[in-house]
Design an enzyme around this catalytic site. Structure first.
Site, short mmCIF file in Angstrom:
data_model
loop_
_atom_site.label_atom_id
_atom_site.label_comp_id
_atom_site.label_asym_id
_atom_site.label_seq_id
_atom_site.Cartn_x
_atom_site.Cartn_y
_atom_site.Cartn_z
N ARG A 187 1.38 -10.82 6.35
CA ARG A 187 2.46 -11.01 6.70
C ARG A 187 2.80 -10.63 8.07
O ARG A 187 3.78 -10.35 8.75
CB ARG A 187 3.60 -9.92 5.94
N LYS A 201 1.79 7.64 4.52
CA LYS A 201 1.18 6.18 4.65
C LYS A 201 0.51 5.70 5.85
O LYS A 201 0.24 4.74 6.34
CB LYS A 201 2.04 5.33 4.14
N ARG A 210 20.99 16.22 -1.52
CA ARG A 210 21.04 14.98 -1.35
C ARG A 210 22.26 14.20 -1.90
O ARG A 210 22.56 14.73 -2.99
CB ARG A 210 19.76 14.09 -1.72
N ARG A 249 16.40 -2.60 -2.91
CA ARG A 249 14.84 -2.62 -3.51
C ARG A 249 14.76 -2.85 -5.22
O ARG A 249 15.83 -1.99 -5.58
CB ARG A 249 13.97 -1.42 -3.10
N PRO A 298 0.71 -1.00 -0.03
CA PRO A 298 0.06 -0.09 0.02
C PRO A 298 0.79 1.19 0.08
O PRO A 298 1.81 1.36 0.71
CB PRO A 298 -0.75 -0.18 1.21
N GLU A 299 0.68 1.97 -1.04
CA GLU A 299 1.34 3.55 -0.96
C GLU A 299 0.17 4.48 -1.00
O GLU A 299 -0.84 4.17 -0.62
CB GLU A 299 2.18 3.56 -2.35
#
Ligand code: ZN
Length: 258
Positions: free
Chosen positions: A111, A58, A150, A247, A2-3
């Site tokens: 999960r 989220k 960054r 990822r 879920p985002e």
């Protein structure tokens, strides 16, 4: 996973099925929840009413009328299921929220990584979130300023909830594909015109997915995520998969060229 769009759908569901209702009982079926919420706190929820439901990134915040906050995070694949009180519990039921009107919401999670916390009234909920990806007042200039400071490539930067809240692995990849940005490009090297395209792409990707209950290929059309080896929808070059910060990143090596 879920985002933002899926969590927004869950929040919409909570507004329909929980907001305004009085809690009869919160049952925590999984030990991981009982470690976070004591039986005493869980019992003390009886009689509290859910005044309003808020999404932050989220996170789902169920504000109770006594000022406390029931804070839910789905993590990898939690979801709400609405059932009758006398119906058998769904498989992977982890927590059950019963209301005094006889309705029931079940948190299902195969999960078992979802979390529930109860914050006392007056808690300053510093969730460490940056601007929300769905916030229309969030500007390309703000995104550009955040990226300029960054280190490292752009794709993992987009997963950092402090940079922008709500994106995860799927919509970060989709946004970069749409803006034709190579996910390996150093975040600070993104030119202002490209940052503008990225800001617009994030908005478009979120907008297209909003209203979907889950992120799944049958409900939301994904352009690049999980399409390794399949032809790019723009230029037919096979989509590649690389690993960044642990990822998977899916991208088109031909037309994501900025
Ligand atoms: Zn392509």
């Amino acid at each position: 996973m879920p985002e933002l769009p899926e969590v927004q759908a869950a929040v919409d569901e909570l507004r329909r099925r929980a907001q305004g209702r009085e809690i009869a009982r919160l049952q925590l079926l999984h030990p991981s929840f009982r470690r976070r919420v004591s039986p005493r706190v869980s019992r003390s929820l009886r009689g509290a009413r859910i005044a309003r439901v808020e999404r932050r990134g989220k996170h789902q915040l169920l504000h109770l009328d006594d000022g406390r906050v029931l804070h839910v995070h789905f993590r990898l694949n939690g979801d709400w299921e609405s059932t009758a009180v006398d119906a058998p519990l769904p498989k992977f039921a982890r927590a059950v929220l019963d209301f005094t009107d006889g309705s029931r919401l079940v948190l299902v999670d195969s999960r078992a990584l979802a979390t529930i916390d109860v914050h006392p009234a007056g808690t300053d909920l510093a969730l460490g979130l940056g601007p929300d990806a769905a916030d229309p007042t969030w500007t390309a200039e703000q995104l550009g300023d955040a990226l300029a400071g960054r280190r490292g490539p752009i794709k993992p930067a987009l997963l950092d909830q402090k940079l922008v809240a709500g994106l995860g692995n799927i919509y970060a990849a989709e946004s970069l594909w749409r803006a034709r940005i190579d996910p390996r490009l150093p975040a600070r090297e993104l030119a202002p015109a490209r940052v503008k395209k990225l800001r617009a792409a994030i908005a478009a990707v979120i907008e297209r997915a909003t209203g979907s209950r889950y992120t799944s290929a049958d409900r939301v059309r994904l352009d690049v995520y999980d399409r390794e080896g399949k032809p790019c929808r723009r230029c037919r070059t096979p989509v590649e998969r690389i690993v960044q910060a642990g990822r998977s990143t899916y991208f088109c090596p031909h037309c994501q060229d900025e």
